[in-house]
Design an enzyme around this catalytic site. Structure first.
Site, PDB file in Angstrom:
ATOM      1  N   GLU A 320       2.500  -4.091  68.237  1.00  0.00           N
ATOM      2  CA  GLU A 320       1.339  -3.483  68.878  1.00  0.00           C
ATOM      3  C   GLU A 320       0.328  -2.951  67.868  1.00  0.00           C
ATOM      4  OE1 GLU A 320       3.655  -1.668  72.715  1.00  0.00           O
ATOM      5  OE2 GLU A 320       3.718  -0.468  70.886  1.00  0.00           O
ATOM      6  N   GLY A 322      -3.060  -1.768  66.459  1.00  0.00           N
ATOM      7  CA  GLY A 322      -4.383  -1.357  66.946  1.00  0.00           C
ATOM      8  C   GLY A 322      -5.316  -1.303  65.755  1.00  0.00           C
ATOM      9  N   ARG A 360     -11.452  11.840  62.074  1.00  0.00           N
ATOM     10  CA  ARG A 360     -10.214  11.608  61.318  1.00  0.00           C
ATOM     11  C   ARG A 360     -10.150  12.371  60.006  1.00  0.00           C
ATOM     12  NH1 ARG A 360      -8.837   7.443  59.427  1.00  0.00           N
ATOM     13  NH2 ARG A 360      -6.598   7.700  59.709  1.00  0.00           N
ATOM     14  N   CYS A 391     -22.184  22.201  63.486  1.00  0.00           N
ATOM     15  CA  CYS A 391     -22.082  23.602  63.087  1.00  0.00           C
ATOM     16  C   CYS A 391     -20.619  23.953  62.846  1.00  0.00           C
ATOM     17  CB  CYS A 391     -22.675  24.496  64.162  1.00  0.00           C
ATOM     18  SG  CYS A 391     -24.424  24.219  64.281  1.00  0.00           S
ATOM     19  N   GLU A 392     -20.104  23.452  61.739  1.00  0.00           N
ATOM     20  CA  GLU A 392     -18.679  23.566  61.438  1.00  0.00           C
ATOM     21  C   GLU A 392     -18.533  23.127  59.977  1.00  0.00           C
ATOM     22  OE1 GLU A 392     -15.458  24.032  62.892  1.00  0.00           O
ATOM     23  OE2 GLU A 392     -14.841  23.345  60.911  1.00  0.00           O
ATOM     24  N   TYR A 421     -10.063   4.399  66.079  1.00  0.00           N
ATOM     25  CA  TYR A 421      -9.936   5.860  66.234  1.00  0.00           C
ATOM     26  C   TYR A 421     -11.184   6.633  65.800  1.00  0.00           C
ATOM     27  CZ  TYR A 421      -5.198   4.245  66.830  1.00  0.00           C
ATOM     28  OH  TYR A 421      -4.098   3.545  67.263  1.00  0.00           O
TER      29      TYR A 421
HETATM   30  C1  LIG Z   1      -0.900   4.265  68.750  1.00  0.00           C
HETATM   31  C2  LIG Z   1       0.112   3.269  69.126  1.00  0.00           C
HETATM   32  C3  LIG Z   1       0.017   1.972  68.625  1.00  0.00           C
HETATM   33  C4  LIG Z   1      -1.044   1.536  67.669  1.00  0.00           C
HETATM   34  O1  LIG Z   1      -1.010   2.175  66.448  1.00  0.00           O
HETATM   35  P1  LIG Z   1      -1.919   1.642  65.254  1.00  0.00           P
HETATM   36  O2  LIG Z   1      -1.690   2.609  64.161  1.00  0.00           O
HETATM   37  O3  LIG Z   1      -3.326   1.661  65.735  1.00  0.00           O
HETATM   38  O4  LIG Z   1      -1.463   0.262  64.939  1.00  0.00           O
HETATM   39  C5  LIG Z   1       0.967   1.054  69.046  1.00  0.00           C
HETATM   40  N1  LIG Z   1       1.941   1.407  69.920  1.00  0.00           N
HETATM   41  C6  LIG Z   1       2.049   2.645  70.412  1.00  0.00           C
HETATM   42  C7  LIG Z   1       3.130   2.946  71.371  1.00  0.00           C
HETATM   43  C8  LIG Z   1       1.142   3.616  70.038  1.00  0.00           C
HETATM   44  O5  LIG Z   1       1.263   4.850  70.523  1.00  0.00           O
END
Ligand SMILES: *Cc1c(COP(=O)(O)O)cnc(C)c1O
Length: 463
Positions: A320, A322, A360, A391-392, A421
């Site tokens: 998975e 992202g 981040r 303002c931080e 993100y």
């Molecule tokens: C956040 C998350 C991802 C993706 O994480 P990346 O760092 O963006 O690759 C995949 N699986 C689950 C369950 C997550 O919570």
């Protein structure tokens, strides 16, 4: 690792002795291809282009701050992941990194599946035509309404995260006359080498059910006996921005161990194992991320080796990513507003965005790179801190970086690797208007998420 939203400002001399900013890069005009999207380059006249369009033109047309996303790079990364894992595995893009309807369509066209973790993400996915069976629904506290919608829509799997949720999903599925495919998210006790706020597989955390103490085995027992559920596999996600494959190896080994126990106890071989996301990307030239094919090979090898040893058929693997897909494909374009030299201390460069479009740095102490992109400069390098307009005092975009010393108000600077993100965690702090996301491809730019307007702010404020 310590975390501070207000880092005590190191003096110039201290900063110069530390880390990658100890010495300025040889050529400030060079763009390290590791951190920039693939079609980004500096043209002959000195301005940077993406997808063949100069950033100066993009700034005129779309304003700043804005995120520019290299669509062909995004698609190429999707294909690289899909090809690396092949037909016997599934790649789920983690929508929380950045999700829009255009992104969903690209994923669909490139053959990826999609992870969502809220009703809002589910709506976006379904609205843009992602087939429900290619969606996985995550989260440690999905509401009953969210679960109902997901089951009704026919999502491919729901990742169960607690004992209560096992019962909840079972009830809802039965009420709707469905048998919902589910996985159980386990915590494998691996501490991935990353910032503590983005590490999620050690045991003291809100996600998942611990393997330790037999909790996960008990969750499997319940999921196998309750009606309305079809338990298809075990899920583990160990953290984020990880470079070291060792954490994934331990995780895979422990998940396979659970599959073995399940086989021995119940005579059932669960067909799927999901190893989560969390693969690191290059934010600065110091980072050396793995390529998808290396990751696929490492994970595939360990899972088949462990399964062979246990006499199990190798389950279908899913991953998975992202950040590793969308992160490198976008940069944030800012206009410089002020350059403030604090004698003997530091130079602050203020831009027209900040923590509202990139939290981040403040949240995780994240590192970023930055470059002057509207022109070339052969001026001497100067060490700067790039800050926002909020303002931080913790409103820092890039903690320490070199920019040319002739930097002036009106110059455009860009921060690469902001695809993940940043827009998805953007806020309206100080009633900032969240920036647009503009997709650029083959000489054409189009807005895929428009800039917020003051009317948008007032519309929510019902007086
Ligand atoms: C956040 C998350 C991802 C993706 O994480 P990346 O760092 O963006 O690759 C995949 N699986 C689950 C369950 C997550 O919570």
């Amino acid at each position: 690792m310590s975390r501070s939203a207000h880092p005590a400002g190191p003096r110039h001399a201290d900063v110069l002795t530390e880390g990658h900013y100890a010495a300025p890069p040889a050529d400030l005009n060079a763009l390290d291809e590791k951190v920039w999207a693939r079609t980004v380059s500096r043209g002959d006249d000195g301005a940077v282009t993406v997808g063949g369009i100069e950033v100066t033109r993009l700034a005129e047309e779309f304003g700043t701050p804005a995120y520019f996303l290299d669509e062909s790079d995004f698609r190429a990364r999707c294909r690289a992941w899909a090809d690396a894992f092949g037909a016997d595995a599934d790649v789920f893009y983690a929508g929380k990194a950045f999700l829009s309807r255009a992104v969903v369509r690209w994923l669909k066209e490139e053959g990826l599946n999609l992870d969502v973790c809220s009703g809002g993400e589910l709506t976006t996915a379904l609205d843009a035509g992602m087939p429900a069976e290619r969606i996985a629904f995550h989260g440690n506290n999905k509401t009953v309404a969210e679960i109902e919608r997901a089951v009704r829509a026919g999502v491919g799997r729901i990742v169960l995260d607690s004992f209560q949720e096992i019962v909840r999903v079972s009830h809802i599925a039965q009420q709707l006359g469905r048998r919902q495919r589910v996985q159980i998210r386990v915590t494998v006790g691996v501490e991935a080498h990353t910032h503590e706020f983005i590490a999620t597989a050690h045991e003291d955390q809100k996600f998942g059910i611990a393997l330790a103490g037999g909790q996960a085995a008990e969750a499997v027992r319940r999921a196998l006996t309750l009606d309305g559920l079809e338990l298809v596999g075990i899920h583990s996600h160990i953290g984020s921005q990880i470079f070291d494959m060792a954490g994934f190896e331990v995780s895979a080994r422990r998940v396979v161990q659970l599959l073995t126990e399940v086989r021995d106890e119940h005579g059932v071989e669960l067909p799927e194992i999901d190893l989560g996301g969390g693969l690191g990307i290059a934010y600065t030239s110091d980072d050396d991320p793995r390529e998808p094919h290396e990751i696929a090979k490492a994970l595939g090898d360990i899972v088949s080796r462990e399964c062979e040893a246990a006499g199990l058929a190798t389950p279908r693997i899913s991953v998975e990513p992202g950040r590793a897909i969308v992160g490198p494909t976008a940069f944030t374009l800012y206009e410089v507003g002020t350059v403030k030299h604090l004698e003997g201390l530091r130079t602050y460069v203020s831009v027209d965005g900040g923590m509202s479009d990139n939290i981040r740095t403040a949240l995780y102490d994240a590192e970023y790179s930055v470059a002057l992109v509207s022109r070339r400069s052969d001026a001497e390098p100067m060490l700067v801190r790039v800050v926002g307009k909020h303002c931080e005092s913790g409103d820092i975009v890039v903690k320490d970086a070199f920019l040319p010393s002739d930097l002036a108000p009106g110059d455009l600077i860009a921060v690469p690797a902001t695809g993940a993100y940043c827009r998805s965690m953007a806020s309206n702090y100080n009633h900032a208007l969240r920036p647009p996301v503009v997709a650029v491809r083959d000489g054409e730019a189009r807005v895929i998420v428009r800039r917020e307007t003051e009317e948008d702010l007032l519309r929510l404020d019902v007086g």
